[in-house]
Design an enzyme around this catalytic site. Structure first.
Site, short mmCIF file in Angstrom:
data_model
loop_
_atom_site.label_atom_id
_atom_site.label_comp_id
_atom_site.label_asym_id
_atom_site.label_seq_id
_atom_site.Cartn_x
_atom_site.Cartn_y
_atom_site.Cartn_z
N ASP A 126 10.55 -7.45 -0.42
CA ASP A 126 10.91 -7.30 0.98
C ASP A 126 12.31 -6.73 0.97
O ASP A 126 13.17 -7.17 0.21
CB ASP A 126 10.87 -8.63 1.74
N GLY B 84 12.57 5.71 5.54
CA GLY B 84 13.25 4.65 6.28
C GLY B 84 14.63 5.08 6.75
O GLY B 84 14.80 6.16 7.33
N HIS C 171 19.47 -0.71 -4.01
CA HIS C 171 19.19 -2.14 -3.92
C HIS C 171 17.91 -2.48 -4.69
O HIS C 171 17.86 -3.46 -5.42
CB HIS C 171 19.08 -2.56 -2.46
N HIS D 144 5.41 5.29 -1.89
CA HIS D 144 6.85 5.52 -2.12
C HIS D 144 7.41 4.38 -2.96
O HIS D 144 8.16 4.60 -3.91
CB HIS D 144 7.63 5.56 -0.79
N GLY E 299 0.84 -1.19 0.00
CA GLY E 299 0.00 0.00 0.00
C GLY E 299 0.88 1.24 0.00
O GLY E 299 0.40 2.36 0.08
#
Length: 194
Positions: free
Chosen positions: A68, A152, A179, A11, A8
């Site tokens: 992830d 983050g 990454h 970003h 959701g």
């Protein structure tokens, strides 16, 4: 080509769109009416990416991607790792996670603050075939916040070969070396070859 992202987070959608380009129509799961709770209880980034992608399988016949990602800090034996988003607790904010990281590294000298941002993207095709793509970006953890961009751990992560954190870089620069960009480049190549 329509792709549903198991998130959701807008970003993430923007970053993915920036790398994949205009040939793909991207939708978050919420944008297509999928409102399910996904329990990420895997022990690796690969586990969690696949858990998220598989959770959407019964809700759409489109291509599904899920990622992830997180931060692995050498001096902390790889932590926060798969717990990056909830390092300071289940409902922790970015600021709380960053504060905990700085606290944990408070006595660690600059030469031992090596870190790696890791992103694993799982893709499930309409026929059920599964793929996994991994990208990494090396760097180290600074001693203070630098920059106002990103999210983050971006204000603390200084990219190898630069003197900038992800939060100090333009979106274009970050999307070239991050990454997620590296994992997405592998994903994009795989989609082109299908």
């Amino acid at each position: 080509m329509k792709i549903i992202i198991a998130t959701g987070n807008n970003h993430k959608k923007s970053e993915i769109k920036g790398v994949l380009g205009e040939n793909f129509s991207l939708f978050t799961m919420k944008e297509v009416g999928i409102n399910i709770e996904i329990i990420e209880d895997g022990i690796t980034f690969e586990d969690n990416a696949l858990i998220k992608a598989r959770a959407l399988r019964n809700h759409t016949k489109e291509i599904i991607i899920a990622d992830d990602s997180g931060l692995s800090v050498e001096a902390l034996s790889g932590q926060p790792g798969v717990y990056s988003a909830r390092y300071a607790g289940e409902t922790a904010t970015d600021e709380e996670n960053n504060a905990k990281l700085l606290d944990e590294l408070s006595k660690v000298p600059d030469k031992k603050r090596n870190a790696t941002f890791v992103c694993v993207i799982a893709m499930i095709m309409p026929n059920g075939q599964e793929y996994v793509f991994r990208g990494e970006c090396k760097g180290f953890i600074g001693f203070q916040y630098q920059g106002n961009g990103g999210f983050g751990y971006d204000p603390l992560f200084i990219v190898d070969g630069t003197e900038q954190t992800f939060a100090q870089m333009s979106t274009l620069d970050k999307n070239t070396i991050s990454h997620r960009a590296k994992a997405l480049a592998k994903l994009k190549e795989a989609l082109k070859n299908m």
